[in-house]
Scaffold this active site. Structure first.
Site, PDB file in Angstrom:
ATOM      1  N   GLU A   1      -1.676  -3.806 -34.979  1.00  0.00           N
ATOM      2  CA  GLU A   1      -2.800  -2.980 -34.565  1.00  0.00           C
ATOM      3  C   GLU A   1      -4.139  -3.634 -34.853  1.00  0.00           C
ATOM      4  O   GLU A   1      -4.253  -4.527 -35.705  1.00  0.00           O
ATOM      5  CB  GLU A   1      -2.725  -1.610 -35.228  1.00  0.00           C
ATOM      6  CG  GLU A   1      -2.719  -1.694 -36.731  1.00  0.00           C
ATOM      7  CD  GLU A   1      -2.252  -0.409 -37.376  1.00  0.00           C
ATOM      8  OE1 GLU A   1      -1.318   0.232 -36.846  1.00  0.00           O
ATOM      9  OE2 GLU A   1      -2.829  -0.052 -38.416  1.00  0.00           O
TER      10      GLU A   1
ATOM     11  N   CYS B   1     -11.523  -5.266 -36.001  1.00  0.00           N
ATOM     12  CA  CYS B   1     -10.651  -5.435 -37.164  1.00  0.00           C
ATOM     13  C   CYS B   1      -9.315  -5.984 -36.665  1.00  0.00           C
ATOM     14  O   CYS B   1      -8.690  -5.394 -35.782  1.00  0.00           O
ATOM     15  CB  CYS B   1     -10.475  -4.082 -37.850  1.00  0.00           C
ATOM     16  SG  CYS B   1      -9.339  -4.134 -39.224  1.00  0.00           S
TER      17      CYS B   1
ATOM     18  N   CYS C   1       3.408  -7.054 -44.233  1.00  0.00           N
ATOM     19  CA  CYS C   1       2.724  -7.818 -45.273  1.00  0.00           C
ATOM     20  C   CYS C   1       3.667  -7.978 -46.462  1.00  0.00           C
ATOM     21  O   CYS C   1       4.423  -7.072 -46.785  1.00  0.00           O
ATOM     22  CB  CYS C   1       1.451  -7.093 -45.712  1.00  0.00           C
ATOM     23  SG  CYS C   1       0.498  -8.023 -46.948  1.00  0.00           S
TER      24      CYS C   1
ATOM     25  N   CYS D   1       1.229  -4.009 -51.874  1.00  0.00           N
ATOM     26  CA  CYS D   1       0.292  -3.106 -52.570  1.00  0.00           C
ATOM     27  C   CYS D   1       0.770  -1.663 -52.358  1.00  0.00           C
ATOM     28  O   CYS D   1       1.083  -1.270 -51.233  1.00  0.00           O
ATOM     29  CB  CYS D   1      -1.125  -3.284 -52.039  1.00  0.00           C
ATOM     30  SG  CYS D   1      -1.675  -5.004 -52.139  1.00  0.00           S
TER      31      CYS D   1
ATOM     32  N   CYS E   1      -0.899   0.964 -49.800  1.00  0.00           N
ATOM     33  CA  CYS E   1      -1.184   0.493 -48.438  1.00  0.00           C
ATOM     34  C   CYS E   1       0.016   0.700 -47.517  1.00  0.00           C
ATOM     35  O   CYS E   1       1.136   0.315 -47.844  1.00  0.00           O
ATOM     36  CB  CYS E   1      -1.557  -0.991 -48.508  1.00  0.00           C
ATOM     37  SG  CYS E   1      -1.681  -1.783 -46.903  1.00  0.00           S
TER      38      CYS E   1
ATOM     39  N   GLY F   1      -1.534  -7.231 -42.713  1.00  0.00           N
ATOM     40  CA  GLY F   1      -1.219  -8.576 -43.185  1.00  0.00           C
ATOM     41  C   GLY F   1      -2.231  -9.177 -44.130  1.00  0.00           C
ATOM     42  O   GLY F   1      -3.351  -8.691 -44.284  1.00  0.00           O
TER      43      GLY F   1
ATOM     44  N   SER G   1     -10.198 -11.115 -45.478  1.00  0.00           N
ATOM     45  CA  SER G   1     -10.097 -10.290 -46.673  1.00  0.00           C
ATOM     46  C   SER G   1      -8.763 -10.583 -47.341  1.00  0.00           C
ATOM     47  O   SER G   1      -7.723 -10.554 -46.693  1.00  0.00           O
ATOM     48  CB  SER G   1     -10.177  -8.818 -46.247  1.00  0.00           C
ATOM     49  OG  SER G   1      -9.865  -7.980 -47.320  1.00  0.00           O
TER      50      SER G   1
ATOM     51  N   ASN H   1      -7.758   6.209 -47.962  1.00  0.00           N
ATOM     52  CA  ASN H   1      -7.416   6.929 -46.731  1.00  0.00           C
ATOM     53  C   ASN H   1      -5.959   7.383 -46.874  1.00  0.00           C
ATOM     54  O   ASN H   1      -5.058   6.550 -46.848  1.00  0.00           O
ATOM     55  CB  ASN H   1      -7.594   5.977 -45.542  1.00  0.00           C
ATOM     56  CG  ASN H   1      -7.510   6.701 -44.217  1.00  0.00           C
ATOM     57  OD1 ASN H   1      -7.568   7.923 -44.153  1.00  0.00           O
ATOM     58  ND2 ASN H   1      -7.367   5.935 -43.158  1.00  0.00           N
TER      59      ASN H   1
ATOM     60  N   CYS I   1      -5.424   0.414 -42.485  1.00  0.00           N
ATOM     61  CA  CYS I   1      -4.525  -0.588 -41.948  1.00  0.00           C
ATOM     62  C   CYS I   1      -3.069  -0.175 -42.027  1.00  0.00           C
ATOM     63  O   CYS I   1      -2.626   0.403 -42.989  1.00  0.00           O
ATOM     64  CB  CYS I   1      -4.748  -1.924 -42.637  1.00  0.00           C
ATOM     65  SG  CYS I   1      -4.029  -2.064 -44.254  1.00  0.00           S
TER      66      CYS I   1
HETATM   67  N1  SAH Z   1      -4.432  -8.010 -46.883  1.00  0.00           N
HETATM   68  C1  SAH Z   1      -5.834  -8.098 -46.922  1.00  0.00           C
HETATM   69  C2  SAH Z   1      -6.504  -7.542 -45.678  1.00  0.00           C
HETATM   70  C3  SAH Z   1      -5.893  -6.324 -45.059  1.00  0.00           C
HETATM   71  S1  SAH Z   1      -6.055  -4.847 -46.011  1.00  0.00           S
HETATM   72  C4  SAH Z   1      -6.376  -7.422 -48.168  1.00  0.00           C
HETATM   73  O1  SAH Z   1      -5.622  -6.723 -48.833  1.00  0.00           O
HETATM   74  O2  SAH Z   1      -7.545  -7.622 -48.462  1.00  0.00           O
HETATM   75  C5  SAH Z   1      -7.769  -4.452 -45.728  1.00  0.00           C
HETATM   76  C6  SAH Z   1      -8.365  -3.522 -46.755  1.00  0.00           C
HETATM   77  O3  SAH Z   1      -7.818  -2.205 -46.623  1.00  0.00           O
HETATM   78  C7  SAH Z   1      -8.121  -3.937 -48.193  1.00  0.00           C
HETATM   79  O4  SAH Z   1      -9.336  -3.924 -48.914  1.00  0.00           O
HETATM   80  C8  SAH Z   1      -7.191  -2.863 -48.721  1.00  0.00           C
HETATM   81  O5  SAH Z   1      -7.366  -2.704 -50.107  1.00  0.00           O
HETATM   82  C9  SAH Z   1      -7.628  -1.667 -47.903  1.00  0.00           C
HETATM   83  N2  SAH Z   1      -6.660  -0.591 -47.779  1.00  0.00           N
HETATM   84  C10 SAH Z   1      -5.334  -0.659 -47.614  1.00  0.00           C
HETATM   85  N3  SAH Z   1      -4.791   0.578 -47.515  1.00  0.00           N
HETATM   86  C11 SAH Z   1      -5.799   1.461 -47.634  1.00  0.00           C
HETATM   87  C12 SAH Z   1      -5.886   2.875 -47.617  1.00  0.00           C
HETATM   88  N4  SAH Z   1      -4.808   3.630 -47.450  1.00  0.00           N
HETATM   89  N5  SAH Z   1      -7.106   3.455 -47.771  1.00  0.00           N
HETATM   90  C13 SAH Z   1      -8.215   2.683 -47.901  1.00  0.00           C
HETATM   91  N6  SAH Z   1      -8.203   1.342 -47.909  1.00  0.00           N
HETATM   92  C14 SAH Z   1      -7.007   0.724 -47.795  1.00  0.00           C
HETATM   93 FE1  SF4 Z   2      -2.025  -5.346 -49.872  1.00  0.00          FE
HETATM   94 FE2  SF4 Z   2      -3.675  -6.047 -47.868  1.00  0.00          FE
HETATM   95 FE3  SF4 Z   2      -1.043  -6.460 -47.657  1.00  0.00          FE
HETATM   96 FE4  SF4 Z   2      -1.983  -3.990 -47.577  1.00  0.00          FE
HETATM   97  S1  SF4 Z   2      -2.367  -5.573 -46.096  1.00  0.00           S
HETATM   98  S2  SF4 Z   2      -0.188  -4.731 -48.751  1.00  0.00           S
HETATM   99  S3  SF4 Z   2      -3.704  -4.115 -49.008  1.00  0.00           S
HETATM  100  S4  SF4 Z   2      -2.401  -7.404 -49.134  1.00  0.00           S
END
Ligand code: SAH
Ligand code: SF4
Length: 369
Positions: free
Chosen positions: A112, A125, A132, A136, A139, A182, A214, A313, A356
């Site tokens: 997406e 974006c 991924c 985390c 996420c 990712g 990021s 979120n 994401c």
């Molecule tokens: N993997 C990279 C980029 C993709 S995630 C990273 O982690 O930086 C992009 C951003 O979305 C990151 O800052 C992550 O912490 C945030 N993110 C992921 N899930 C989220 C959620 N449910 N609510 C708010 N931010 C979120």
């Molecule tokens: Fe973590 Fe970013 Fe991967 Fe989500 S997309 S699992 S925030 S590294």
């Protein structure tokens, strides 16, 4: 669990699988590769430039559009090469003006991207991987596990498809943020190849300063990024201020902790006026205390930075809650009093599962394992 989205056993320390192409793919080639390909076919190298021009400046997506090439050459190319960009399969507009797009890739996988108009400029974006590996816990993408890397063409193709879906004047500045699905530094080769194609002055000619990757904190990737003479800007998803909490929500912190991150960011070679963005997802009762705010301030003061506070979120099964408005305001005040540049980033398109990974998860009916 839906086929194709099962969590895989790959982790951040092994390379993610790559898509194997059965045919020659011009959309995967940079300018030099297109020139070399045309030369190998017995054509002058400048035909490769014409092909680049058609693909990236005119955004042609079918062979018959390449009227800058002879019919005979088009027929010859079409016989050996496949021309296809990722296809938008679903577009969900949000009340805030942004549109979330789901893309189908050539192997049927889904990713997406989000189109976000902000006044005169536009931010796209982008995803860098299907799923991924970083895991985390807050996420939605992290809950899928890693499926595979996106190819350079699939990354460029998201930009092409979103610009085609939302036509705007050529003068509109376009920002790209790798904040979709990712971990871009886990797919750095393909991300950098896409970056070079997207910033080629004879193609879309996007500004390197308007492209941001990021990362969750892959220190080895940050070090590699620092070695490119021309590179995108860097954002770090800090998200917690103690190793205990960061390791609980971001497994990568067990490998590179806060001290390692602070060290690599202090050494990161910045251009004049360049700042490292620190993203900080606020999880109520987990990462949003005032002590967190003070520790975040001291982390951010060690190098030129700007802070994006991102209220969590919510998504089904995450187990986390967003912070209160009062707490967001307190933290914002605390950080700006400490002399830091801070903004609050509401996930755009919250009403359409904006953060994401959430649209694809909902479309596939994927639940947390
Ligand atoms: N993997 C990279 C980029 C993709 S995630 C990273 O982690 O930086 C992009 C951003 O979305 C990151 O800052 C992550 O912490 C945030 N993110 C992921 N899930 C989220 C959620 N449910 N609510 C708010 N931010 C979120
Ligand atoms: Fe973590 Fe970013 Fe991967 Fe989500 S997309 S699992 S925030 S590294």
């Amino acid at each position: 669990m839906t086929a194709g989205l099962e969590p895989k056993t790959f982790t951040w320390d092994s390379p993610a699988p790559e898509l194997a192409f059965s045919q020659t793919r011009p959309t995967e080639m940079n300018r030099e590769e297109l020139r070399a390909w045309l030369t190998a076919l017995g054509e002058p190298a400048f035909r490769g430039d014409q092909l680049f021009d058609g693909l990236h400046r005119h955004r042609f997506s079918a062979w018959n559009q390449f009227t800058n090439l002879s019919q005979a050459l088009r027929t010859k190319l079409a016989a050996t090469a496949e021309l296809s960009w990722p296809e938008i399969t679903e577009s969900v507009p949000s009340e805030d003006g942004s549109t979330k797009h789901a893309f189908r890739l050539s192997d049927g996988k889904q990713i997406e991207g989000v189109h976000m108009p902000y006044g005169k400029r536009t931010t796209l974006c982008l995803s860098s991987q299907v799923g991924c590996a970083m895991g985390c816990t807050f996420c939605a993408t992290g809950l899928m596990g890693i499926v595979r890397n996106l190819s350079a063409g699939e990354i460029v193709g998201q930009v092409m498809a979103m610009l085609n879906a939302h036509p705007h004047p050529a003068s509109t500045p376009v920002n790209l943020v790798f904040m979709g699905m990712g971990e871009p530094l886990h797919n750095l080769d393909n991300v950098m190849k896409a970056f070079n194609i997207l910033t080629d002055a004879g193609g879309l000619g996007l500004s390197p300063r308007r492209i941001t990757v990021s990362t969750s904190g892959l220190v080895s990737g940050i070090q590699r990024l620092a070695t490119y003479p021309k590179r995108p800007r860097l954002a770090l998803s800090l998200n917690a201020t103690t190793d205990d909490y960061r390791s609980r929500i971001m497994p990568v912190n067990r490998v590179w902790n806060l001290a390692a991150l602070a060290e690599v960011l202090r050494r990161f070679p910045l251009e004049k006026n360049e700042r490292i963005t620190l993203e900080y997802v606020l999880l109520q009762g987990v990462t949003d205390s005032l002590e967190d705010g003070r520790r975040l301030a001291s982390f951010a003061q060690a190098f030129p930075s700007k802070i994006n506070l991102i209220p969590f979120n919510p998504h089904e099964g995450s187990g986390f809650e967003p912070p209160t408005e009062a707490r967001i305001n307190q933290l914002c005040g605390l950080l700006s009093k400490a002399g830091l540049i801070v903004s609050v980033r509401r996930s755009r398109g919250q009403d359409v599962a904006g953060a994401c990974g959430q649209l694809v998860r909902e479309a596939r009916g994927t639940k947390r394992p």
